[in-house]
Design a protein around this motif. Sequence first.
Motif, PDB file in Angstrom:
ATOM      1  N   ASP A 272     -15.409   8.389  -1.309  1.00  0.00           N
ATOM      2  CA  ASP A 272     -16.686   8.912  -1.792  1.00  0.00           C
ATOM      3  C   ASP A 272     -17.585   9.170  -0.587  1.00  0.00           C
ATOM      4  OD1 ASP A 272     -17.714   6.422  -1.015  1.00  0.00           O
ATOM      5  OD2 ASP A 272     -17.659   5.611  -3.049  1.00  0.00           O
ATOM      6  N   ALA A 273     -18.856   9.417  -0.844  1.00  0.00           N
ATOM      7  CA  ALA A 273     -19.783   9.770   0.240  1.00  0.00           C
ATOM      8  C   ALA A 273     -19.951   8.657   1.252  1.00  0.00           C
ATOM      9  CB  ALA A 273     -21.138  10.154  -0.357  1.00  0.00           C
ATOM     10  N   THR A 274     -19.642   7.427   0.875  1.00  0.00           N
ATOM     11  CA  THR A 274     -19.768   6.304   1.817  1.00  0.00           C
ATOM     12  C   THR A 274     -18.490   6.070   2.607  1.00  0.00           C
ATOM     13  OG1 THR A 274     -19.050   4.662   0.165  1.00  0.00           O
ATOM     14  CG2 THR A 274     -21.408   5.202   0.251  1.00  0.00           C
ATOM     15  N   GLY A 275     -17.411   6.789   2.261  1.00  0.00           N
ATOM     16  CA  GLY A 275     -16.154   6.618   2.970  1.00  0.00           C
ATOM     17  C   GLY A 275     -15.057   6.132   2.042  1.00  0.00           C
ATOM     18  N   LEU A 276     -14.303   5.130   2.487  1.00  0.00           N
ATOM     19  CA  LEU A 276     -13.196   4.602   1.702  1.00  0.00           C
ATOM     20  C   LEU A 276     -13.711   3.701   0.591  1.00  0.00           C
ATOM     21  CD1 LEU A 276     -10.092   4.283   1.393  1.00  0.00           C
ATOM     22  CD2 LEU A 276     -10.244   2.336   2.978  1.00  0.00           C
ATOM     23  N   ALA A 277     -13.342   4.043  -0.642  1.00  0.00           N
ATOM     24  CA  ALA A 277     -13.808   3.268  -1.790  1.00  0.00           C
ATOM     25  C   ALA A 277     -12.754   2.311  -2.326  1.00  0.00           C
ATOM     26  CB  ALA A 277     -14.257   4.217  -2.905  1.00  0.00           C
ATOM     27  N   GLY A 278     -11.474   2.577  -2.055  1.00  0.00           N
ATOM     28  CA  GLY A 278     -10.428   1.684  -2.544  1.00  0.00           C
ATOM     29  C   GLY A 278      -9.047   2.274  -2.355  1.00  0.00           C
ATOM     30  N   ILE A 279      -8.041   1.388  -2.317  1.00  0.00           N
ATOM     31  CA  ILE A 279      -6.641   1.808  -2.175  1.00  0.00           C
ATOM     32  C   ILE A 279      -5.810   1.070  -3.222  1.00  0.00           C
ATOM     33  CG2 ILE A 279      -4.616   1.870  -0.672  1.00  0.00           C
ATOM     34  CD1 ILE A 279      -6.517   1.872   1.720  1.00  0.00           C
ATOM     35  N   THR A 280      -4.989   1.818  -3.948  1.00  0.00           N
ATOM     36  CA  THR A 280      -4.117   1.230  -4.960  1.00  0.00           C
ATOM     37  C   THR A 280      -2.685   1.632  -4.678  1.00  0.00           C
ATOM     38  OG1 THR A 280      -5.879   1.421  -6.613  1.00  0.00           O
ATOM     39  CG2 THR A 280      -3.639   1.030  -7.424  1.00  0.00           C
ATOM     40  N   ALA A 281      -1.806   0.642  -4.578  1.00  0.00           N
ATOM     41  CA  ALA A 281      -0.385   0.920  -4.354  1.00  0.00           C
ATOM     42  C   ALA A 281       0.315   1.138  -5.684  1.00  0.00           C
ATOM     43  CB  ALA A 281       0.266  -0.232  -3.589  1.00  0.00           C
ATOM     44  N   LEU A 282       1.080   2.221  -5.790  1.00  0.00           N
ATOM     45  CA  LEU A 282       1.888   2.492  -6.974  1.00  0.00           C
ATOM     46  C   LEU A 282       3.357   2.273  -6.621  1.00  0.00           C
ATOM     47  CD1 LEU A 282       0.397   5.814  -8.435  1.00  0.00           C
ATOM     48  CD2 LEU A 282      -0.070   3.470  -9.155  1.00  0.00           C
ATOM     49  N   PRO A 283       4.002   1.239  -7.150  1.00  0.00           N
ATOM     50  CA  PRO A 283       5.425   1.014  -6.864  1.00  0.00           C
ATOM     51  C   PRO A 283       6.267   2.179  -7.380  1.00  0.00           C
ATOM     52  CG  PRO A 283       4.416  -0.936  -7.832  1.00  0.00           C
ATOM     53  CD  PRO A 283       3.430   0.175  -8.000  1.00  0.00           C
ATOM     54  N   VAL A 284       7.209   2.615  -6.573  1.00  0.00           N
ATOM     55  CA  VAL A 284       8.102   3.707  -6.967  1.00  0.00           C
ATOM     56  C   VAL A 284       9.361   3.113  -7.595  1.00  0.00           C
ATOM     57  CG1 VAL A 284       9.427   5.699  -6.162  1.00  0.00           C
ATOM     58  CG2 VAL A 284       7.246   5.128  -5.064  1.00  0.00           C
ATOM     59  N   PRO A 285       9.770   3.604  -8.761  1.00  0.00           N
ATOM     60  CA  PRO A 285      11.003   3.089  -9.378  1.00  0.00           C
ATOM     61  C   PRO A 285      12.209   3.327  -8.475  1.00  0.00           C
ATOM     62  CG  PRO A 285       9.761   4.474 -10.910  1.00  0.00           C
ATOM     63  CD  PRO A 285       9.128   4.648  -9.579  1.00  0.00           C
ATOM     64  N   ARG A 286      13.251   2.528  -8.631  1.00  0.00           N
ATOM     65  CA  ARG A 286      14.498   2.710  -7.892  1.00  0.00           C
ATOM     66  C   ARG A 286      15.392   3.648  -8.688  1.00  0.00           C
ATOM     67  NH1 ARG A 286      16.302  -0.388  -3.807  1.00  0.00           N
ATOM     68  NH2 ARG A 286      14.053  -0.385  -3.394  1.00  0.00           N
ATOM     69  N   PHE A 287      15.626   4.834  -8.131  1.00  0.00           N
ATOM     70  CA  PHE A 287      16.392   5.849  -8.848  1.00  0.00           C
ATOM     71  C   PHE A 287      17.897   5.743  -8.602  1.00  0.00           C
ATOM     72  CE2 PHE A 287      12.194   7.715  -7.726  1.00  0.00           C
ATOM     73  CZ  PHE A 287      11.668   7.744  -9.009  1.00  0.00           C
ATOM     74  N   GLN A 288      18.279   4.999  -7.564  1.00  0.00           N
ATOM     75  CA  GLN A 288      19.690   4.764  -7.271  1.00  0.00           C
ATOM     76  C   GLN A 288      19.825   3.347  -6.725  1.00  0.00           C
ATOM     77  OE1 GLN A 288      22.885   6.446  -7.383  1.00  0.00           O
ATOM     78  NE2 GLN A 288      23.449   4.360  -6.789  1.00  0.00           N
ATOM     79  N   ALA A 289      20.620   2.520  -7.387  1.00  0.00           N
ATOM     80  CA  ALA A 289      20.801   1.142  -6.933  1.00  0.00           C
ATOM     81  C   ALA A 289      21.575   1.133  -5.616  1.00  0.00           C
ATOM     82  CB  ALA A 289      21.542   0.332  -7.987  1.00  0.00           C
ATOM     83  N   MET A 290      21.011   0.437  -4.628  1.00  0.00           N
ATOM     84  CA  MET A 290      21.640   0.258  -3.319  1.00  0.00           C
ATOM     85  C   MET A 290      21.572  -1.227  -2.987  1.00  0.00           C
ATOM     86  SD  MET A 290      19.976   3.397  -1.135  1.00  0.00           S
ATOM     87  CE  MET A 290      20.603   2.729   0.406  1.00  0.00           C
TER      88      MET A 290
END
Length: 411
Positions: A272-290
């Motif tokens: 926003d106008a003040t700069g960084l307002a927040g960070i949210t991590a979104l986990p990515v699903p595992r599309f191929q088991a390794m």
Amino acid sequence: MRILHTSDWHLGQHFMGKSRQAEHQALIDWLLVQVETHAVDAVLIAGDIFDTGAPPSYARELYNHLVVQLHRAGVALLLLGGNHDSVATLGESRALLAFLSATVVAEVQPPADQLVLLPKRGTPAEPGCIVCAVPFIRARDVLQSQAGQSAQDKQQSMQAAIQAHYQAVFAAGKTRQAELQLALGRTLPLIATGHLTTVGASSNESVREIYVGSLDAFPTAAFPAADYIALGHIHKPQKVGGLDHIRYCGSPIPLGFDEARQTKEVLLVDLDATGLAGITALPVPRFQAMVSVSGNLMTLASAIQDVAAQGTAEQPVWLEVTVADDDYLSDLPARISEMTQGLPVEVLRVRRQRASTAATLAGQPLETLDELSPAEVFARRLAQEDLEPAVQDALGQRFRAVLASLTEDAS
């Protein structure tokens, strides 16, 4: 303003004889859902979009599909060149993609030309933030080599040159920010990007070091005072120097067995106008088991049985097996194959613990030619040469033509 920060997709990766096409298609489908669900204004990919400078046609098709779908959603896309990317390949469609809400910054440019205004969703005329869009910096982009320099001198020169480039782009960004504040009556947040290794970053074996002989790692304190710095190149998500506003988002899919245990993610960055307002991590699903398992022949049998529960006949688990104690046996691959008979697993690599340890101590990569495609061998050899992009592209085209003719003759 909400940005989705991601990097290191490596579209077109050929992994031990396996294509990642299905995973990348699933990743794009998942990402498009997240963009809608979380009302993302713009997507930023901080380098290594492709795995090689000459990506296969299906990788280019995935790339184009992402661009078109984000454009239809009214979402801007910013694409930064990485050390795996070819400047010519990214640049060839830059003018066309500009009409599809996508901005490509493939190489270092004059400071003012590296500023990108990312608009808010669905409103191309309303800027949401200013980006100092710095891609992967090659040594030839920012300095000239000098005779008689020691290795330490080269390190210091490269660091100083990269720092000077960042400061020049950031200064141009501050000037633009002041101009837009007068015009819009509000302050736009100012962020920066980068594709490089920083001091203290935790790396892994699937990351190719990019400043070998010139710069091992860029100091955190040398970055400009941007509101947020979106980094790529390191595949493990992490803060840099413990600072919340300097982040590696990491690769969205595991690019090696050493990454199989990592939780992959993309980052939602709110500004926003003040700069960084927040960070949210979104986990990515595992599309191929390794999965990587280790042990002696007695314990491996049960470990592989446990892993098999994660797979199906349609999508078997990709498996790396490291054999301890019994690693002196010459018929290990046959014994492992017998263990996996009828199970929904596919063994991509068998390693001997003692040999692996010796190779690690010697600083040698734990790969053999049968784990690499001809294109990967050629790309890795070409990467060792300091050639102009045009020369690299010409050699790549010639190699692909020769390889294609050999393939046709074989068929």
